[in-house]
Design a protein around this motif. Sequence first.
Motif, PDB file in Angstrom:
ATOM      1  N   TRP A  41      73.870 -39.830  36.843  1.00  9.02           N
ATOM      2  CA  TRP A  41      73.028 -40.895  36.279  1.00  9.02           C
ATOM      3  C   TRP A  41      73.241 -40.926  34.780  1.00  9.02           C
ATOM      4  O   TRP A  41      74.376 -41.062  34.327  1.00  9.02           O
ATOM      5  N   ALA A  42      72.161 -40.699  34.009  1.00 14.73           N
ATOM      6  CA  ALA A  42      72.280 -40.510  32.556  1.00 14.73           C
ATOM      7  C   ALA A  42      71.258 -39.445  32.217  1.00 14.73           C
ATOM      8  O   ALA A  42      70.277 -39.297  32.944  1.00 14.73           O
ATOM      9  N   ASN A  43      71.462 -38.722  31.134  1.00 13.68           N
ATOM     10  CA  ASN A  43      70.507 -37.666  30.814  1.00 13.68           C
ATOM     11  C   ASN A  43      69.376 -38.213  29.949  1.00 13.68           C
ATOM     12  O   ASN A  43      69.455 -38.248  28.723  1.00 13.68           O
ATOM     13  N   PHE A  44      68.307 -38.647  30.620  1.00 17.88           N
ATOM     14  CA  PHE A  44      67.149 -39.202  29.922  1.00 17.88           C
ATOM     15  C   PHE A  44      66.206 -38.121  29.406  1.00 17.88           C
ATOM     16  O   PHE A  44      65.177 -38.439  28.826  1.00 17.88           O
ATOM     17  N   ALA A  45      66.528 -36.859  29.645  1.00 17.26           N
ATOM     18  CA  ALA A  45      65.646 -35.769  29.225  1.00 17.26           C
ATOM     19  C   ALA A  45      66.071 -35.237  27.853  1.00 17.26           C
ATOM     20  O   ALA A  45      67.046 -35.700  27.271  1.00 17.26           O
ATOM     21  N   ASP A  46      65.294 -34.253  27.378  1.00 11.80           N
ATOM     22  CA  ASP A  46      65.567 -33.715  26.039  1.00 11.80           C
ATOM     23  C   ASP A  46      66.285 -32.373  26.096  1.00 11.80           C
ATOM     24  O   ASP A  46      66.340 -31.647  25.119  1.00 11.80           O
ATOM     25  N   ALA A  68      74.781 -32.883  27.158  1.00  4.98           N
ATOM     26  CA  ALA A  68      74.834 -33.754  25.973  1.00  4.98           C
ATOM     27  C   ALA A  68      75.621 -35.028  26.315  1.00  4.98           C
ATOM     28  O   ALA A  68      76.538 -34.970  27.141  1.00  4.98           O
ATOM     29  N   PRO A  69      75.299 -36.165  25.700  1.00  5.71           N
ATOM     30  CA  PRO A  69      74.168 -36.346  24.789  1.00  5.71           C
ATOM     31  C   PRO A  69      72.856 -36.532  25.536  1.00  5.71           C
ATOM     32  O   PRO A  69      72.814 -37.250  26.542  1.00  5.71           O
ATOM     33  N   ALA A  70      71.784 -35.899  25.063  1.00  7.85           N
ATOM     34  CA  ALA A  70      70.466 -36.024  25.689  1.00  7.85           C
ATOM     35  C   ALA A  70      69.727 -37.212  25.062  1.00  7.85           C
ATOM     36  O   ALA A  70      69.659 -37.309  23.836  1.00  7.85           O
ATOM     37  N   LEU A  71      69.239 -38.119  25.908  1.00  7.52           N
ATOM     38  CA  LEU A  71      68.586 -39.337  25.395  1.00  7.52           C
ATOM     39  C   LEU A  71      67.134 -39.083  24.975  1.00  7.52           C
ATOM     40  O   LEU A  71      66.509 -39.932  24.372  1.00  7.52           O
ATOM     41  N   LYS A  72      66.603 -37.924  25.340  1.00  6.70           N
ATOM     42  CA  LYS A  72      65.315 -37.426  24.826  1.00  6.70           C
ATOM     43  C   LYS A  72      64.110 -38.292  25.140  1.00  6.70           C
ATOM     44  O   LYS A  72      63.175 -38.397  24.353  1.00  6.70           O
ATOM     45  N   GLN A 122      58.386 -29.758  30.783  1.00  2.00           N
ATOM     46  CA  GLN A 122      57.314 -28.809  30.482  1.00  2.00           C
ATOM     47  C   GLN A 122      57.240 -27.804  31.628  1.00  2.00           C
ATOM     48  O   GLN A 122      56.753 -28.138  32.719  1.00  2.00           O
ATOM     49  N   ILE A 123      57.751 -26.610  31.375  1.00  2.00           N
ATOM     50  CA  ILE A 123      57.777 -25.587  32.429  1.00  2.00           C
ATOM     51  C   ILE A 123      56.370 -25.053  32.682  1.00  2.00           C
ATOM     52  O   ILE A 123      55.642 -24.724  31.741  1.00  2.00           O
ATOM     53  N   LEU A 124      55.989 -25.008  33.953  1.00  2.00           N
ATOM     54  CA  LEU A 124      54.704 -24.405  34.340  1.00  2.00           C
ATOM     55  C   LEU A 124      54.977 -23.017  34.905  1.00  2.00           C
ATOM     56  O   LEU A 124      55.882 -22.850  35.727  1.00  2.00           O
ATOM     57  N   THR A 125      54.200 -22.046  34.468  1.00  2.00           N
ATOM     58  CA  THR A 125      54.303 -20.719  35.063  1.00  2.00           C
ATOM     59  C   THR A 125      53.031 -20.491  35.862  1.00  2.00           C
ATOM     60  O   THR A 125      51.944 -20.882  35.420  1.00  2.00           O
ATOM     61  N   PRO A 126      53.160 -19.909  37.067  1.00  2.00           N
ATOM     62  CA  PRO A 126      51.963 -19.661  37.864  1.00  2.00           C
ATOM     63  C   PRO A 126      50.956 -18.860  37.033  1.00  2.00           C
ATOM     64  O   PRO A 126      51.368 -18.052  36.205  1.00  2.00           O
ATOM     65  N   ASP A 127      49.706 -19.117  37.251  1.00  2.00           N
ATOM     66  CA  ASP A 127      48.599 -18.427  36.583  1.00  2.00           C
ATOM     67  C   ASP A 127      48.247 -18.995  35.209  1.00  2.00           C
ATOM     68  O   ASP A 127      47.225 -18.638  34.655  1.00  2.00           O
ATOM     69  N   SER A 128      49.093 -19.882  34.641  1.00  2.00           N
ATOM     70  CA  SER A 128      48.655 -20.439  33.354  1.00  2.00           C
ATOM     71  C   SER A 128      48.194 -21.885  33.554  1.00  2.00           C
ATOM     72  O   SER A 128      48.762 -22.635  34.346  1.00  2.00           O
ATOM     73  N   ILE A 129      47.135 -22.207  32.826  1.00  2.00           N
ATOM     74  CA  ILE A 129      46.544 -23.545  32.921  1.00  2.00           C
ATOM     75  C   ILE A 129      46.942 -24.303  31.662  1.00  2.00           C
ATOM     76  O   ILE A 129      46.704 -23.828  30.557  1.00  2.00           O
ATOM     77  N   ILE A 130      47.594 -25.452  31.848  1.00  2.00           N
ATOM     78  CA  ILE A 130      48.022 -26.160  30.644  1.00  2.00           C
ATOM     79  C   ILE A 130      47.541 -27.616  30.670  1.00  2.00           C
ATOM     80  O   ILE A 130      47.356 -28.200  31.730  1.00  2.00           O
ATOM     81  N   PRO A 131      47.313 -28.197  29.483  1.00  2.00           N
ATOM     82  CA  PRO A 131      46.853 -29.585  29.440  1.00  2.00           C
ATOM     83  C   PRO A 131      47.948 -30.562  29.882  1.00  2.00           C
ATOM     84  O   PRO A 131      49.124 -30.328  29.592  1.00  2.00           O
ATOM     85  N   ILE A 132      47.551 -31.619  30.587  1.00  2.00           N
ATOM     86  CA  ILE A 132      48.484 -32.709  30.897  1.00  2.00           C
ATOM     87  C   ILE A 132      48.314 -33.718  29.760  1.00  2.00           C
ATOM     88  O   ILE A 132      47.258 -34.354  29.643  1.00  2.00           O
TER      89      ILE A 132
END
Length: 318
Positions: free
Chosen positions: A138-143, A147-151, A156-166
């Motif tokens: 496809w194309a790299n729409f992520a950051d 390369a080249p990353a379209l950013k 956002q990596i989630l690790t079990p046991d941690s609570i993070i804001p959306i």
Amino acid sequence: MLRTHRFITVLYFLLIPFSVFSQSAPSFRIVPLGVLGGIDESNLSAYMIAATGTNNYVCMDAGTLHYGIQQTVDNKVFSIPTEQVLRQYIKGYCISHAHLDHIAGLIINSPDDTAKNIYGLASTLQTIKTHYFTWDSWANFADDGEAPALKKYHYQILTPDSIIPIKNTGMTVQAFPLSHSNLTSTAFLVNSNDVYILYLGDTGADDIEKSHNLHKLWQAVAPLVKSKKLKAIMIETSFPDEQPDKTLFGHLTPHWLMAEMDDLAALTGTDALKGFNVIITHLKPPQTSIYKIKLQLFNENKLNLNLIYPQQGEAIDL
Ligand SMILES: [Zn+2]
Ligand SMILES: [Zn+2]
């Protein structure tokens, strides 16, 4: 006789407002964009979730986006154009695992989307990074990644046991690993103002998967069920009971779903689950199988769970 009749009528009108108000005010709005487990590419797993009264949604999986949003606009769930729902109302994606039926909509819609986060376990995000958002497929729409990353998207990596804001939703998320044949899938516990929704990606039963992942998840959420803070569990039932255990490929049947609900009931007590909302996702066509699954779940629902079948483009308020 007439007087009795009038008395009953008056009583009826007196009681109606109480029956309306006796139900607690909704906390979440769930807008299903796709509800099936294959093969109809216009109706694959994707569920927008927001705190009631806001349009700050997170999308749980993203199998079908555009066609599902169109249905919501046709049904007047949203009163802005389809493109704007994608761009403005969806603030981020939680991806349970990288099977195509959970991510195709995100990839296909990426050119028209706005910048947002993609939340998932490291293994899921790694597959997206190395197999989908690449210049060969496809194309790299992520950051991150090739390369080249379209950013546009941030992993956002989630690790079990941690609570993070959306981001931009006022909600938080906690991830729990699930066993899904050769893959690790994910359950997401979404919290808004001390009430919760639990969304599970594809998963098999612990007994079949030789795992304890579901049991650990039930241990984590049992207190929330007992305190009535958990508003619903969204969980798959892919196949009818006729599907042999050895060809479940990391999925549930009505029998295995109810076995898992029994495991949860052993932790909460059966009373806590009476009338509890269980939203059944990922039913796999053909239609004859879907009928069978619904009938078998109805017949095996000894716990008196409130089984809900989401419909594409129709909001569920809980
Ligand atoms: Zn799936
Ligand atoms: Zn899958």
